[in-house]
Design a protein around this motif. Structure first.
Motif, mmCIF file in Angstrom:
data_model
loop_
_atom_site.group_PDB
_atom_site.id
_atom_site.type_symbol
_atom_site.label_atom_id
_atom_site.label_comp_id
_atom_site.label_asym_id
_atom_site.label_seq_id
_atom_site.Cartn_x
_atom_site.Cartn_y
_atom_site.Cartn_z
ATOM 1 N N ASN A 134 -23.988 7.014 -27.576
ATOM 2 C CA ASN A 134 -24.914 8.132 -27.615
ATOM 3 C C ASN A 134 -24.904 9.329 -26.450
ATOM 4 O O ASN A 134 -25.609 9.985 -26.290
ATOM 5 N N THR A 182 -31.544 12.850 -32.738
ATOM 6 C CA THR A 182 -32.093 12.076 -33.905
ATOM 7 C C THR A 182 -33.428 12.767 -34.194
ATOM 8 O O THR A 182 -33.977 13.350 -32.985
ATOM 9 N N GLU A 185 -37.237 16.464 -32.676
ATOM 10 C CA GLU A 185 -35.780 15.966 -32.538
ATOM 11 C C GLU A 185 -35.738 15.846 -31.159
ATOM 12 O O GLU A 185 -36.308 16.453 -30.195
ATOM 13 N N VAL A 195 -30.829 10.841 -28.585
ATOM 14 C CA VAL A 195 -30.878 9.530 -28.827
ATOM 15 C C VAL A 195 -31.191 8.568 -27.630
ATOM 16 O O VAL A 195 -31.898 7.819 -27.670
ATOM 17 N N SER A 242 -38.261 5.782 -36.744
ATOM 18 C CA SER A 242 -37.455 6.727 -37.207
ATOM 19 C C SER A 242 -37.343 7.050 -38.699
ATOM 20 O O SER A 242 -38.175 6.336 -39.249
ATOM 21 N N ASP A 264 -35.172 6.284 -40.662
ATOM 22 C CA ASP A 264 -34.401 5.395 -41.423
ATOM 23 C C ASP A 264 -34.959 4.291 -41.727
ATOM 24 O O ASP A 264 -34.761 3.467 -42.584
#
Length: 207
Positions: A3, A139, A178, A181, A203, A205
């Motif tokens: 990252n 991310t 934003e 990472v 997150s 995800d």
């Protein structure tokens, strides 16, 4: 996954030199994908269709990701053009970059050593004048918080180099941000500490 940020070309550049009556023109460009790199190669080939060779190499992703590398000798003796071009690119620490070296032959043979030096040297010189910028790996996070915590969070965004992407206001506030990472863990800890664990950071995800 790595990252850490890495350098990418800020803009295209070129370098031209004449070696034993052959003219070598090195073209460098920012190519974030393999498709973009191949499109750049095709563009230079069209522009210099009259040249004897348009040899190329590219590093289409992170500088160290060899899965995203490619090269071609385009008719020059094997190993004398594409590999020296790629060696200069991969050793530069710059990612998302493609090089095409156009050769207008002057009729004098350079020999394999001369070709390696010409193709690799042209890229080396072009890289010296290349302007780069840092590509940060980011991310998106969702932060759920009370209205009273919004001013504190907004000041924290600046501290962590984060940006607000969108906001939803209801019974509470839901912000999408934003962030780099490698800042996610310290940011999450800081939000939990400052809000006495009332704000939630997640997150996209793991909704």
């Amino acid at each position: 996954m790595n990252n850490q940020p890495y350098l990418i070309p800020q803009q295209a550049t070129s370098f031209e030199e004449e070696i034993k009556k052959s003219v070598f023109i090195t073209h460098l460009a920012h190519t974030p994908t393999i498709e973009a790199a191949k499109a750049f190669v095709d563009e230079v080939k069209r522009k210099h269709a009259g040249a004897r060779h348009n040899c190329w190499g590219f590093v289409a992703g992170r500088p160290e990701n060899s899965m995203m590398w490619g090269f071609s000798d385009d008719g020059e003796p094997s190993g004398t053009a594409g590999k020296p071009i790629l060696a200069q690119l991969s050793g530069s620490g710059v990612g998302e970059i493609a090089a095409v070296v156009t050769r207008y032959s002057g009729g004098i043979k350079l020999g394999t050593g001369g070709l390696v030096k010409a193709y690799g040297g042209g890229v080396q010189q072009a890289l010296k004048q290349l302007q780069t910028i840092e590509k940060k790996i980011t991310t998106n996070l969702i932060v759920e918080l009370d209205y009273g915590f919004v001013p504190i969070l907004q000041s924290m965004l600046g501290q962590f180099g984060a940006q607000e992407v969108q906001a939803n206001y209801g019974a509470g506030v839901e912000l999408m941000i934003e962030i780099e990472v490698n800042q996610v863990v310290p940011f999450r800890e800081a939000v939990i500490n400052k809000s006495a664990a009332k704000a939630i950071v997640r997150s996209l995800d793991n909704n």
